[in-house]
Design an enzyme around this catalytic site. Structure first.
Site, PDB file in Angstrom:
ATOM      1  CD  GLU A   1       7.647   1.491  -0.758  1.00  0.00           C
ATOM      2  OE1 GLU A   1       8.398   0.864  -1.523  1.00  0.00           O
ATOM      3  OE2 GLU A   1       7.611   2.851  -0.346  1.00  0.00           O
TER       4      GLU A   1
ATOM      5  CD  GLU B   1       0.812   0.371   2.981  1.00  0.00           C
ATOM      6  OE1 GLU B   1       1.093   1.536   2.899  1.00  0.00           O
ATOM      7  OE2 GLU B   1       1.555  -0.321   3.735  1.00  0.00           O
TER       8      GLU B   1
END
Length: 354
Positions: free
Chosen positions: A320, A178
């Protein structure tokens, strides 16, 4: 999609081959249990894939990006524009998740779930990017719910659809990352409500707040939780405090489990989405491997909530999907020993005395 009945709901693992899998694992040329977590991972992956010869096929990482209205309350040390800038960085190949995905052989896809700043790419984009935006960031949940229930359900549907696409290409191991300024605030509130914990045990420094910034963040989130006292079920809680990227990851978990994928669970934000998914369908946890323990305050309490033992503890707090990517080689090792290691019988090695 507008009802819970429309959601993809995974089933518990079929354990019909468990005894045979355990026998194969135990008969490798080693003392029983001596490969530790590799043995339990091999067993889990075999059960997920319904085979005594588990494989890793086309492992993929999907990074969902979205902005949060709560950023207007000054809960992050970075401006909201950074979300769009980092999406451009992902697509140009320059972020940590790019380097780590390449290093472990994962296909990487970036999804715009609802980035607020217009995305301007000074380079051609021909693959690895999907625009599934639900809007230009969520609303500010310090004042009103982040999104409607209908939008939360639509986000779940869109995340599920991306996973089904990867399943159609043969992916059987997947992770979710994310990007979204202020998304640790959303995750902390989801955690507080879904785990029934005080916000002080959930909120952390995120992108690096100092003590004053952390105190302000706690105050803002505490007031937001007090404002929204009766959200109803997990979908309503997601709609009240979540982000578009968190909604899509929630759906991604459910669809991945339905597709019989092994799911590598990343850090604080990704695990907050799993809190929602597990409330909807507890059997999703059978398909999850908790990749690492984040250094973000609250993640270890999330892991304790799931009674989870993470594979790695590298003091990461980037997000991430980086922790999930780093765990993939351990899964490769687990399937390799089942596939390549000799048994006592095939190697002519004496087993332990009866």
């Amino acid at each position: 999609m507008s009802t819970l009945n429309d959601l993809p709901l995974p089933r518990a693992l079929d354990r019909a081959i468990e005894a045979e899998l355990r026998r194969i694992i135990d008969m490798k040329t080693k003392p029983p249990g001596s490969l530790g977590r590799l043995e339990s991972l091999a067993l889990q992956m075999g059960l997920i894939q319904r085979t005594v010869k588990p494989r890793i096929e086309r492992p993929a990482m999907i990074v969902f990006a979205g902005d949060h209205g709560i950023a207007k309350e000054g809960v992050s040390s970075y401006p909201q524009e950074v979300t769009a800038q980092m999406v451009a960085n992902f697509l140009s190949g320059g972020a940590a998740i790019n380097a780590l995905s390449r290093s472990v052989g994962m296909t990487l896809e970036v999804v715009d779930a609802g980035v607020a700043t217009p995305l301007l790419f000074p380079f051609p984009i021909d693959h690895g990017y999907e625009r599934l935006s639900l809007g230009l960031g969520t609303r500010n949940f310090a004042q009103e719910p982040a999104m409607s229930r209908e939008i939360a359900l639509e986000g779940i549907a869109r995340g599920a659809a991306r996973v089904r696409h990867h399943a159609s290409l043969g992916t059987n191991v997947i992770g979710f990352g994310e990007m979204g300024i202020a998304n640790t605030s959303a995750a902390a509130c989801l955690m507080s409500r879904l785990c029934d914990l005080p916000i002080d045990e959930c909120v952390g420094r995120g992108t690096g707040l100092d003590d004053r910034g952390l105190a302000h963040k706690r105050d803002v989130l505490g007031r937001a939780l007090a404002l929204h006292r009766n959200e109803g079920d997990a979908i309503d809680t997601l709609a009240t405090f979540g982000g578009f990227e968190i909604a899509m990851i929630t759906g991604a978990y459910l669809a991945a489990a339905c597709a019989g994928m092994t799911i590598l669970v990343d850090g604080f934000i990704a695990t907050s989405a799993l809190l929602v998914a597990a409330k909807i369908a507890p059997d999703v946890l059978d398909y999850c491997v908790f990749a690492h323990a984040s250094n973000e305050t609250g993640h270890r309490r999330m892991l304790a909530h799931f009674d989870a033992a993470p594979l790695l503890q590298l003091y990461l707090r980037l997000g991430e999907g980086t922790g999930a990517a780093l765990a993939l080689p351990i899964l490769r090792a687990a399937v390799a020993f089942v596939d390549e290691m000799a048994s006592f019988e095939s190697a002519g090695v004496s087993n332990k005395a009866d």
